[in-house]
Scaffold this motif. Structure first.
Motif, PDB file in Angstrom:
ATOM      1  N   LEU A   1      70.204 -20.337  81.946  1.00  5.17           N
ATOM      2  CA  LEU A   1      70.220 -18.911  81.628  1.00  5.17           C
ATOM      3  C   LEU A   1      69.881 -18.155  82.905  1.00  5.17           C
ATOM      4  N   LEU A   2      70.801 -17.302  83.336  1.00  7.57           N
ATOM      5  CA  LEU A   2      70.691 -16.652  84.640  1.00  7.57           C
ATOM      6  C   LEU A   2      70.608 -15.135  84.454  1.00  7.57           C
ATOM      7  N   PRO A   3      69.532 -14.498  84.930  1.00  5.81           N
ATOM      8  CA  PRO A   3      69.375 -13.052  84.756  1.00  5.81           C
ATOM      9  C   PRO A   3      70.174 -12.268  85.802  1.00  5.81           C
ATOM     10  N   MET A   4      70.989 -11.332  85.341  1.00  7.20           N
ATOM     11  CA  MET A   4      71.791 -10.548  86.277  1.00  7.20           C
ATOM     12  C   MET A   4      70.928  -9.612  87.122  1.00  7.20           C
ATOM     13  N   GLN A   5      69.748  -9.283  86.631  1.00  7.51           N
ATOM     14  CA  GLN A   5      68.864  -8.404  87.389  1.00  7.51           C
ATOM     15  C   GLN A   5      68.466  -9.029  88.727  1.00  7.51           C
ATOM     16  N   ALA A   6      68.451 -10.361  88.777  1.00  7.00           N
ATOM     17  CA  ALA A   6      68.064 -11.062  90.007  1.00  7.00           C
ATOM     18  C   ALA A   6      69.278 -11.520  90.821  1.00  7.00           C
ATOM     19  N   ALA A   7      70.475 -11.114  90.431  1.00  8.45           N
ATOM     20  CA  ALA A   7      71.696 -11.643  91.045  1.00  8.45           C
ATOM     21  C   ALA A   7      72.226 -10.755  92.164  1.00  8.45           C
ATOM     22  N   ARG A   8      72.970 -11.379  93.055  1.00  9.68           N
ATOM     23  CA  ARG A   8      73.803 -10.660  94.022  1.00  9.68           C
ATOM     24  C   ARG A   8      75.225 -10.664  93.493  1.00  9.68           C
ATOM     25  N   ILE A   9      75.825  -9.497  93.380  1.00  8.99           N
ATOM     26  CA  ILE A   9      77.156  -9.381  92.788  1.00  8.99           C
ATOM     27  C   ILE A   9      78.136  -8.846  93.831  1.00  8.99           C
ATOM     28  N   GLU A  10      79.305  -9.471  93.901  1.00 11.08           N
ATOM     29  CA  GLU A  10      80.360  -9.031  94.803  1.00 11.08           C
ATOM     30  C   GLU A  10      81.661  -8.880  94.024  1.00 11.08           C
ATOM     31  N   PRO A  11      82.506  -7.908  94.381  1.00  8.84           N
ATOM     32  CA  PRO A  11      83.793  -7.748  93.690  1.00  8.84           C
ATOM     33  C   PRO A  11      84.653  -8.990  93.846  1.00  8.84           C
ATOM     34  N   ASN A  12      85.487  -9.253  92.838  1.00  5.07           N
ATOM     35  CA  ASN A  12      86.363 -10.424  92.915  1.00  5.07           C
ATOM     36  C   ASN A  12      87.745 -10.084  93.462  1.00  5.07           C
ATOM     37  N   GLY A  13      87.965  -8.831  93.830  1.00  8.80           N
ATOM     38  CA  GLY A  13      89.236  -8.426  94.422  1.00  8.80           C
ATOM     39  C   GLY A  13      90.326  -8.082  93.433  1.00  8.80           C
ATOM     40  N   VAL A  14      90.037  -8.188  92.130  1.00 12.23           N
ATOM     41  CA  VAL A  14      91.026  -7.876  91.095  1.00 12.23           C
ATOM     42  C   VAL A  14      90.802  -6.448  90.625  1.00 12.23           C
ATOM     43  N   HIS A  15      91.831  -5.627  90.671  1.00 11.11           N
ATOM     44  CA  HIS A  15      91.710  -4.220  90.306  1.00 11.11           C
ATOM     45  C   HIS A  15      91.168  -4.050  88.889  1.00 11.11           C
ATOM     46  N   GLY A  16      90.069  -3.300  88.764  1.00  7.88           N
ATOM     47  CA  GLY A  16      89.521  -2.971  87.465  1.00  7.88           C
ATOM     48  C   GLY A  16      88.796  -4.092  86.755  1.00  7.88           C
ATOM     49  N   SER A  17      88.680  -5.262  87.368  1.00  5.74           N
ATOM     50  CA  SER A  17      88.049  -6.391  86.693  1.00  5.74           C
ATOM     51  C   SER A  17      86.551  -6.160  86.523  1.00  5.74           C
ATOM     52  N   LEU A  18      86.020  -6.611  85.397  1.00 10.74           N
ATOM     53  CA  LEU A  18      84.579  -6.567  85.158  1.00 10.74           C
ATOM     54  C   LEU A  18      83.921  -7.885  85.539  1.00 10.74           C
ATOM     55  N   ASP A  19      84.706  -8.852  86.032  1.00 13.27           N
ATOM     56  CA  ASP A  19      84.180 -10.111  86.534  1.00 13.27           C
ATOM     57  C   ASP A  19      83.798  -9.943  88.005  1.00 13.27           C
ATOM     58  N   GLY A  20      83.167 -10.937  88.575  1.00 12.43           N
ATOM     59  CA  GLY A  20      82.812 -10.833  89.981  1.00 12.43           C
ATOM     60  C   GLY A  20      82.176 -12.093  90.516  1.00 12.43           C
ATOM     61  N   GLY A  21      82.037 -12.130  91.823  1.00 10.06           N
ATOM     62  CA  GLY A  21      81.313 -13.210  92.468  1.00 10.06           C
ATOM     63  C   GLY A  21      79.816 -12.956  92.354  1.00 10.06           C
ATOM     64  N   VAL A  22      79.051 -13.968  91.965  1.00 12.06           N
ATOM     65  CA  VAL A  22      77.613 -13.793  91.720  1.00 12.06           C
ATOM     66  C   VAL A  22      76.843 -14.977  92.289  1.00 12.06           C
ATOM     67  N   SER A  23      75.635 -14.701  92.769  1.00  5.20           N
ATOM     68  CA  SER A  23      74.750 -15.793  93.192  1.00  5.20           C
ATOM     69  C   SER A  23      73.310 -15.443  92.848  1.00  5.20           C
ATOM     70  N   TRP A  24      72.513 -16.480  92.612  1.00  7.87           N
ATOM     71  CA  TRP A  24      71.103 -16.343  92.274  1.00  7.87           C
ATOM     72  C   TRP A  24      70.287 -17.320  93.119  1.00  7.87           C
ATOM     73  N   ALA A  25      69.059 -16.978  93.374  1.00  3.88           N
ATOM     74  CA  ALA A  25      68.108 -17.968  93.881  1.00  3.88           C
ATOM     75  C   ALA A  25      67.803 -18.934  92.746  1.00  3.88           C
ATOM     76  N   LEU A  26      67.746 -20.224  93.044  1.00  5.86           N
ATOM     77  CA  LEU A  26      67.507 -21.217  92.008  1.00  5.86           C
ATOM     78  C   LEU A  26      66.196 -20.959  91.275  1.00  5.86           C
ATOM     79  N   ALA A  27      65.231 -20.355  91.965  1.00  8.32           N
ATOM     80  CA  ALA A  27      63.933 -20.061  91.338  1.00  8.32           C
ATOM     81  C   ALA A  27      64.067 -19.043  90.206  1.00  8.32           C
ATOM     82  N   ASP A  28      65.133 -18.247  90.221  1.00 12.60           N
ATOM     83  CA  ASP A  28      65.336 -17.239  89.177  1.00 12.60           C
ATOM     84  C   ASP A  28      66.085 -17.789  87.970  1.00 12.60           C
ATOM     85  N   ALA A  29      66.592 -19.001  88.068  1.00 11.86           N
ATOM     86  CA  ALA A  29      67.383 -19.594  86.986  1.00 11.86           C
ATOM     87  C   ALA A  29      66.470 -20.371  86.037  1.00 11.86           C
ATOM     88  N   GLU A  30      66.781 -20.275  84.751  1.00 11.39           N
ATOM     89  CA  GLU A  30      66.014 -20.997  83.729  1.00 11.39           C
ATOM     90  C   GLU A  30      66.890 -22.086  83.111  1.00 11.39           C
TER      91      GLU A  30
END
Length: 334
Positions: free
Chosen positions: A138-167
């Motif tokens: 379970l990964l909290p978006m509040q602790a994530a880095r989000i980058e656009p995926n390059g697709v126009h209008g997409s609500l998806d994206g590139g995301v990364s978390w520090a492992l310490a923030d993941a449950e």
């Protein structure tokens, strides 16, 4: 697929998930008010056990909510959240407060970070329930880095978390099955709206002194579209069969395969009937067809699920009829 719960969802989504709200969400403006209205109405907890504060509905009863979400392109992952909370409730884990996106594939752990290049609903979810290396996180978006995926209008994206923030959750979630069911219902709802838009346009647009919907060539195309839309509705009904709030894996696979298979033909016919106006930013059709093409691939396209079903059928060593009667529906051989 209509019920009182679904009718309530239809009314709420029509009021809160307007095309203007969808466009703003695609431009990066949060749709928090729309999500809060949905959560306060209890739709996110429709499948959660009553002992845990939910409505305790069965899958079939919750399907109209998912279809309504697809029909109105809700810019938050209500379909994912509904199924994710159902599973979390049954493994006795306290509910996460917020919208939950499902990520059965595409995430990996490397050098102390969890990362994925195209995480579903990354721009509107509060959490991601992910499968990584056979484990559920379970990964909290509040602790994530989000980058656009390059697709126009997409609500998806590139995301990364520090492992310490993941449950890490002790139980393994059937994330592929849950995601397949969720997208099948969303596709069915969005296609239903695309068909309605196409019929309205065909009856209003005139050429040579009469509506284009009266031309045989257009009627033939719309008839084929209607066939595909109804097939997707039936696929959604299959995908939302199961027990204890969880879909049957093979029926979810079959549903997603058939719904994904219908997407290109429905989108292509809709744009053929609408002509050039359908691709303009001002017209709502392109909002739907862009999202449909994303959902076709999400959690696996029709090829992925056809392979899954075919491999299972071959491994069963049953004839085709016996397989359809037993394995797909989880029944014992008579």
């Amino acid at each position: 697929m209509d019920n009182i719960f679904g009718d309530a969802a239809e009314r709420l989504f029509a009021q809160t998930c307007t095309p203007d709200v969808i466009r703003r969400a695609e431009q990066g403006q949060p749709s928090g008010d729309a999500w809060r209205a949905c959560e306060e109405a209890g739709f996110a907890d429709a499948l959660v056990l009553e002992d845990h504060g939910g409505a305790g509905l069965g899958l079939a009863d919750a399907l109209p909510v998912v279809v309504a979400a697809g029909r109105h392109l809700c810019p938050y992952p209500i379909a994912h959240t509904l199924l994710a909370r159902a599973w979390l409730s049954r493994v006795q884990r306290p509910q996460a407060s917020g919208a939950i996106a499902l990520a059965p594939q595409g995430l990996a752990i490397d050098d102390g970070r969890v990362a994925g290049t195209n995480v579903a609903w990354a721009r509107s979810a509060d959490y991601v329930l992910a499968g990584i290396g056979g484990q559920t996180w379970l990964l909290p978006m509040q602790a994530a880095r989000i980058e656009p995926n390059g697709v126009h209008g997409s609500l998806d994206g590139g995301v990364s978390w520090a492992l310490a923030d993941a449950e890490r959750i002790d139980h393994v979630a059937p994330l592929e099955t849950l995601a397949a069911s969720a997208y099948t219902g969303l596709i069915a709802g969005a296609m239903d709206r695309v068909l309605a838009m196409t019929l309205d346009y065909a009856n209003q647009r005139t050429q040579f002194g009469k509506p284009i919907g009266r031309f045989q060539a257009v009627q033939q195309q719309i008839s084929e579209m209607a066939e595909q839309v109804w097939a997707a509705r039936m696929a959604a009904q299959l995908a939302f069969q199961g027990e204890d709030g969880l879909p049957r894996p093979l029926l979810a696979a079959l549903g997603k395969a058939r719904a994904s298979q219908a997407v290109p033909r429905v989108a292509d016919i809709a744009h053929a009937v609408h002509g050039a106006i359908g691709v303009t930013a001002e017209h709502d059709l392109q909002l739907y067809t862009r999202r449909l093409r994303e959902w076709r691939l999400a959690a696996g396209s029709e090829s992925h699920w056809h392979d899954r079903i075919g491999a299972d059928a071959l491994a069963s060593r049953s004839d085709a009829l016996t397989y359809l009667r037993t394995a797909l529906y989880g029944k014992e051989t008579a």
